[in-house]
Design a protein around this motif. Structure first.
Motif, short mmCIF file in Angstrom:
data_model
loop_
_atom_site.label_atom_id
_atom_site.label_comp_id
_atom_site.label_asym_id
_atom_site.label_seq_id
_atom_site.Cartn_x
_atom_site.Cartn_y
_atom_site.Cartn_z
N HIS A 100 38.65 -0.59 38.15
CA HIS A 100 39.78 0.18 37.63
C HIS A 100 41.10 -0.57 37.73
O HIS A 100 42.07 -0.22 37.07
CB HIS A 100 39.89 1.52 38.37
CG HIS A 100 40.03 1.37 39.85
ND1 HIS A 100 38.97 1.08 40.68
CD2 HIS A 100 41.12 1.48 40.65
CE1 HIS A 100 39.39 1.00 41.93
NE2 HIS A 100 40.69 1.24 41.94
N GLN A 101 41.12 -1.62 38.56
CA GLN A 101 42.34 -2.43 38.69
C GLN A 101 42.40 -3.52 37.61
O GLN A 101 43.47 -4.06 37.34
CB GLN A 101 42.39 -3.06 40.08
CG GLN A 101 42.47 -2.05 41.20
CD GLN A 101 42.38 -2.68 42.58
OE1 GLN A 101 42.21 -3.90 42.71
NE2 GLN A 101 42.49 -1.88 43.63
N ASN B 5 37.17 6.54 40.13
CA ASN B 5 38.27 5.61 40.40
C ASN B 5 39.17 5.44 39.18
O ASN B 5 40.40 5.41 39.30
CB ASN B 5 37.72 4.25 40.82
CG ASN B 5 37.13 4.26 42.22
OD1 ASN B 5 37.45 5.13 43.03
ND2 ASN B 5 36.26 3.31 42.52
N GLU C 131 43.15 6.64 39.08
CA GLU C 131 44.21 5.67 38.81
C GLU C 131 44.89 5.90 37.46
O GLU C 131 45.73 5.10 37.03
CB GLU C 131 43.64 4.25 38.86
CG GLU C 131 43.18 3.83 40.24
CD GLU C 131 44.30 3.85 41.26
OE1 GLU C 131 45.41 3.36 40.93
OE2 GLU C 131 44.09 4.36 42.37
#
Length: 204
Positions: free
Chosen positions: A69-70, A99, A103
């Motif tokens: 997700h980053q 996730n 986010e």
């Protein structure tokens, strides 16, 4: 402008049209698209209509899936009941869905893959979301979605976008699903730029 990054999952029994159409359209839009296999028996995915598809990564575990997700702006799950069931029973996939949503990243599911969204929320909760989330799915799994009372508002629209979640109904809506994703991540001008050369019908 930074290219949108999209992670697409694929499993044995995933639906060919839904996977390939989405991957194709997002690539035409200039997105950076990565595909990863989930619980594949071989290095390729044996799709629902016997086509064999080689994902960019044969296993989700080969990716930094816990922090995906980053890296990615969107997670996409194709349908096809055997494949969708695999997603809905895979701990890593369910955690990834949670996730991405936590986010504020997009999650997109088409056809039967909506059941993975349902299972992820059942396990991890709605992360403080108030009210029901509007979604759709293939009619064959509608009951599984509506069974989770209080969480979902079912729609029969061809594509539904609500609170960062994109859902769609089946192979026949795959092109509209993909173009909707393009518009969400890159705007209507980019969507029109992609759709024009493809000779997309005004009514999908």
């Amino acid at each position: 402008m930074t290219k949108p990054k999209v992670l697409m999952l694929v499993a044995d029994g995933s639906e060919e049209i839904e996977f390939v159409t989405t991957y194709d359209v997002l690539t035409r839009a200039g997105f950076e698209v990565k595909s990863a296999g989930v619980d594949l028996k071989h290095e390729f995915a044996h799709m629902s209509r016997n086509i064999r598809l080689l994902p960019d990564s044969p296993t989700l575990l080969a990716l930094p899936h816990q922090s995906a997700h980053q890296t990615y702006d969107m997670l996409v799950l194709p349908g096809g009941m055997p494949g969708a069931k695999t997603f809905a029973h895979n701990d890593a996939v369910l955690a990834m869905i949670a996730n991405f949503r936590t986010e504020g990243k997009y999650v997109a599911a088409i056809c039967a893959a909506t059941i993975a969204l349902v299972e992820s929320e059942r396990r991890y909760g709605g992360e403080g979301r108030k009210g029901k989330l509007r979604v759709t799915s293939h009619p064959s799994v509608r009951g599984k979605v509506e069974k989770e009372e209080g969480a979902w508002e079912y729609s029969e629209e061809r594509v539904v976008v609500d609170a960062g979640v994109v859902t769609s109904r089946g192979p026949g809506t795959a092109l509209l699903f993909a173009l909707t994703i393009v518009e969400l991540l890159a705007g209507k001008e980019k969507r029109d730029e992609v759709a024009g050369p493809m000779i997309v019908a005004e009514t999908l």
